[in-house]
Motif scaffolding. Structure first.
Motif, PDB file in Angstrom:
ATOM      1  N   LEU A 177       0.753  -1.148  -0.049  1.00  0.00           N
ATOM      2  CA  LEU A 177      -0.041   0.098   0.152  1.00  0.00           C
ATOM      3  C   LEU A 177       1.005   1.225   0.137  1.00  0.00           C
ATOM      4  N   THR A 178       0.299   2.255   0.022  1.00  0.00           N
ATOM      5  CA  THR A 178       0.954   3.446  -0.147  1.00  0.00           C
ATOM      6  C   THR A 178       0.013   4.667   0.567  1.00  0.00           C
ATOM      7  N   GLY A 179       0.869   5.739   0.951  1.00  0.00           N
ATOM      8  CA  GLY A 179      -0.035   6.911   1.531  1.00  0.00           C
ATOM      9  C   GLY A 179      -1.051   7.375   0.494  1.00  0.00           C
ATOM     10  N   ALA A 180      -2.307   7.439   0.964  1.00  0.00           N
ATOM     11  CA  ALA A 180      -3.348   7.866  -0.559  1.00  0.00           C
ATOM     12  C   ALA A 180      -3.710   9.142  -0.327  1.00  0.00           C
ATOM     13  N   THR A 181      -3.567   9.921  -1.309  1.00  0.00           N
ATOM     14  CA  THR A 181      -3.674  11.242  -1.403  1.00  0.00           C
ATOM     15  C   THR A 181      -5.107  11.806  -1.136  1.00  0.00           C
ATOM     16  N   VAL A 182      -6.119  11.449  -2.039  1.00  0.00           N
ATOM     17  CA  VAL A 182      -7.537  11.718  -1.724  1.00  0.00           C
ATOM     18  C   VAL A 182      -8.153  11.276  -0.292  1.00  0.00           C
TER      19      VAL A 182
END
Lengths: 484, 484
Positions: free
Chosen positions: A297-302
């Motif tokens: 996973l990643t840091g999710a912007t929205v």
């Protein structure tokens, strides 16, 4: 064109599906909220990551390499790379990622959400054409139009309840409560509507039935690093460093940009962020996940911006005509943890979730996409392109930069955006992370020749006026990291 | 519940149908624009008149009296009554019709437009249920949902183009052009959409094919005053004065209220109105029309206000934050005449109009209803009911009247409105004109006891602040007198 959003199952023939996504999101999310330096960050799956998984899966199939085993080795390399980065303080690189790149990237992510809605709706119209009366079970004639109604209905209810929150009706507390629950209200209204229409088929959310992998016939919970037959080629173990670099760039860029956006000065966070710690946690957790065949996973912007906005309290005592100012941000680890926990819980309440038509979720995607476009300065400048100068608002970048020069800057950003979109949606999609990184030297070396230092300072400032306008900005619906 | 709007054909078994309505609207409209004292007035068929025709038709059928012949005698009495009224300057009565009654009436008319949209859409859903795959010709399964999409699409396009007109995008001239043609753009977009969907049936506009009566087997162009068999009862010739009085009250009230609203001080008309002349023209023309079996018309509130607004030029040089002020109103006879002429022309271009799905027109009805609600002070006060006092805007009636007293006044208006609605939609509908007139003494004798003179002066003032707010008020779409 490809479809990006949140549906890895379709892209990997069910090797990584909804079950894996839910578990990964829940476990990594809770972990991150407990240990992360910036718990306002929401970790989740993202469009660019999906593009990578898809490209890598088709590469593996054509090269007859085991996809999940390949991912294990990518995971191993990911951990090595991140440890090296952190050891050598590599996050300092993030300093070069200016507002220019951040805006392009977050605009792109919002655009994916919006594009995805219409793409998916279009697909429903293809699968269930209006004129099909023949086979009543598959091609339900009303399905397409009903899905359209559900999507539009969800979007408009959420949208107008959001507007309602900033209107003058009802006492403030009740109004804000209704506004805050706009998205749940929209979802439940439309789910009930769909539920009441018994004789028309709509595609529902597919939620796994308990704790099992999506395709139990193809894989288990633990992936053997040498392949299911122990024949995984050694050259591939080494070569995995290349795709690992790509994934790393993606996670690095998306997480760091998200952190930058969330902790921007005008957001008035009191507590700082820890680029290294957060990156380390996310990438190591992702690397380990690969061992279990779970997505990284990643840091999710929205979702992170949405999360931060929902915790932002605007000051009430403002002069008339004045923009509301940020009073404080409720910084804590509880909300993020609860959201991740609830995502995990969704396996248990699968029966309820299976009543939700996916068309309703499309409405929410559309809403989130539209809403998060609003917070971006690039959006504002794009609108200025269509506006006669006399109506331009009183921003630093309007006052201090000549109009045509500002438009030139906006257009250059749009060109970058278009290039990224094209790369992402064609077969060159593996190159996406590199092209994204290229915007950084583009800005530093090319733009600084075209524009004066002063202009760049205004247009690419890290601390512009608050771009979060509470009137029409993002929403507080944080549960959207729930995968479909 | 009944259905009110613009479809006399259904109510009178085709005795008075679309042909008659088109011809009547065209001829009387052109006549009025040439001779009338206030050519901004639009004459047309209206909800209350339809309610009357329906009641009278069912009365005639149950009493075995010829409907059209009865209408001839009502027409004769109408002429006598109006000549007497004018001879004795009876229009002075209009002075007693204060803003209180005007607002209730125009609110009711707008409400009819909105209600009608949903009623008709609901009817489409009844006639074409979603789950019907069986008989493919009649119960097209997609018809209902597609109609919903067309209606909503038309409404939202028109609505947002209207908003767009007051935004800051594009140079002013282009922006206003787009805004002014919002309704035609909305209609043509949705008609094209409907046209492109070949395999789904939608109900189209029914336009007569050339110059003929709607039901040539039942009636001719000239109605014999003694009935088709010469046996029309003499007592009925005399008794027709009673229904004539009802029709007269309807026309009188609706025309005079429309004139009052259009020529309100804050609308800044330069030329005066002529109550007597206009009433004489409309009623005499209606009386004569009955001889040809054509419907009588009245000054139509929503359309007249729309017409006047479209001719209003707002001043551009306003201080920021200030409301735009009215600069001038283009008062002339050309626009009204052209509109009436085009209505008549619609018989010739029937082939084009027969491509228009009625669902698109419902969207326009909804739009007109919603838009004309905006201009009414009652609407504003109704919203204040839901608003904490601290947010109340700076109006005379807010500043000078205590909040609870203002709310009481609003609630009393709402009670009158509810009573009128109930009367109109039940079998008591013939009494509607009387109940409408009753609001005048209610206001004069009862309200003036409850409220102080000062309060009444603020709440029921004839010359309040301009209630026409160009930002979200009525539209310039004047062609809507076109009958369906």
């Amino acid at each position: 064109m490809k479809s990006f959003l949140l549906f890895p199952g379709e892209k990997t023939d069910g090797l990584i599906g909804v079950s894996e996504l839910i578990i990964s999101t829940a476990v990594q999310g809770m972990l991150f909220c407990l240990l992360g330096a910036q718990p306002l960050l929401v970790v989740g799956f993202s469009g660019p990551l999906l593009v990578f998984e898809e490209s890598f899966y088709s590469f593996c199939r054509s090269s007859e390499i085991e996809y999940l085993t390949g991912r294990v080795w990518i995971g191993i390399w990911l951990v090595i790379i991140v440890v090296l980065t952190v050891a050598f303080e590599g996050s300092f690189l993030v300093r070069f990622v200016s507002r220019f790149t951040q805006e392009i990237f977050s605009f792109l992510i919002s655009l994916i959400f919006i594009y995805e809605t219409f793409f998916k709706l279009g697909k429903i119209f293809m699968d269930h054409p209006l004129g099909s009366y023949a086979s009543q079970t598959l091609n339900q004639p009303n399905t397409a139009l009903l899905s359209l109604v559900l999507t539009a209905g969800t979007f408009f209810i959420a949208f107008y309840l959001r507007k309602f929150k900033n209107s003058a009706f009802f006492p403030g507390r009740l109004r804000r409560a209704i506004g805050d629950f706009g998205v749940p209200i929209a979802i439940s209204t439309m789910v009930l509507l769909d539920y009441s229409i018994k004789d028309t088929y709509t595609q529902k959310l597919s939620v796994p039935d308990g704790f099992s992998v999506t395709s139990p016939d193809k894989r288990g919970w633990l992936i053997h690093p040498l392949g299911s037959d122990g024949q995984f080629p050694i050259w591939m173990m080494v070569a995995s460093i290349l795709p690992a670099l790509l994934v790393y760039i993606l996670i690095f860029m998306e997480t760091q940009i998200t952190t930058l956006i969330v902790s921007k000065k005008d957001r008035m966070l009191v507590k700082g962020s820890g680029f290294h710690l957060d990156l380390l946690i996310i990438v190591v957790a992702g690397g380990v996940s690969a061992l279990f065949g779970l997505p990284w996973l990643t840091g999710a912007t929205v979702r992170s911006v949405t999360h931060a906005n929902s915790l932002t309290v605007m000051s009430k005592a403002v002069a008339p005509g004045d923009k509301p100012r940020i009073q404080e941000v409720k910084e804590q680890r509880v909300t993020g943890f609860l959201v991740a926990f609830l995502v995990g819980l969704s396996i248990v309440i699968g029966d309820v979730l299976r009543q939700v038509p996916i068309a309703v979720l499309f409405g929410i995607f559309l809403y989130m996409g539209v809403m998060s476009l609003n917070g971006i300065q690039l959006t504002e400048r794009m609108m200025l392109l269509l506006m006669p100068p006399k109506y331009h608002p009183d921003h630093t970048y309007v006052r201090k930069v000549r109009t045509l020069r500002m438009h030139l800057f906006t257009c250059l950003q749009l060109v970058c955006l278009a290039v990224l979109w094209v790369v992402m949606s064609t077969s060159a999609s593996l190159a996406f992370p590199f092209v994204l990184v290229l915007t950084v030297p583009f800005r530093r070396f090319l733009l600084s020749r075209i524009f004066t230092h002063r202009e760049i300072q205004c247009l690419d400032a890290d601390d512009a006026e608050p771009s979060i306008d509470d009137r029409e900005s993002q929403d507080e619906y944080t549960e959207m990291q729930m995968p479909v």
